[in-house]
Design a protein around this motif. Structure first.
Motif: not given
Length: 193
Positions: A14-20, A25-31, A33-41
């Motif tokens: 979860v921490i690894f995915m949150a960092v990603l 998100r900061n470099i405007d890679e929304s796809f 970032s969304t996958v990483a948020i799914g990884g957190i869940v």
């Protein structure tokens, strides 16, 4: 010990995915970032189960699940391995095997301990294979629904992609179903001796 180990490994994912998620998100890679948020869940599921239930964890299944998440979310979607062509098929084979192992774990929890020697190896085979195949079907329904309702492209190859995925899920489940039937037959033979 199992519960603590599950919590630690899940929390690390979860921490690894949150960092990603934050990084992309900061470099405007929304796809990504969304996958990483799914990884957190997805990574939080074993963690939450460990925190709020009294389930006894099957460590190989939990670790396999987390390794599968790394393969599908991080390597597949974020690192772009799905573009290799064979990666999706390989992951469906692995997921079929994982679902089959989950089916075995469920089966072993549902039967009475003394009933194991009376259960037909064919029943174990069909239960395991059916559990894995049904999981693959549910996943393909999910992909189809996302494509239809959210305008996504999870079924990139349409019917061909779906059929290859289902065949791969079934092949992974079949391998474990055969193993489980042989294992059941061996246990019964040992009891008879």
């Amino acid at each position: 010990m199992n519960r603590k180990l599950v919590m630690i490994v899940s929390a690390l994912y979860v921490i690894f995915m949150a960092v990603l998620a934050f990084y992309y998100r900061n470099i405007d890679e929304s796809f990504k970032s969304t996958v990483a948020i799914g990884g957190i869940v997805c990574g939080a599921i074993p963690l939450l189960l460990a925190l709020f239930t009294k389930l006894q964890f099957n460590l190989p299944i939990v670790f396999s699940y987390l390794i599968f998440l790394v393969g599908s979310q991080y390597l597949g979607s974020i690192r772009g391995w799905y573009g290799l062509g064979w990666w999706d098929t390989f992951l469906h084979f692995v997921s079929g095997a994982l679902l089959a192992f989950a089916g075995i774990a469920l089966y072993e929890r549902l039967i009475h301990r003394n009933a194991g020697h009376e259960i037909s190896p064919w029943f174990v085979f069909w239960f395991t294979l059916s559990f894995a195949t049904f999981g693959g079907v549910l996943w393909e329904i999910y992909e189809f629904s996302c494509d239809q309702f959210f305008n996504m492209t999870l079924q990139g190859g349409g019917n061909k992609d779906t059929m290859i995925d289902l065949i791969s899920d079934t092949a992974g489940g079949l391998a474990i179903a055969i193993w489980s039937a042989i294992r059941t037959k061996g246990k019964q033979r040992n009891i008879e001796l």
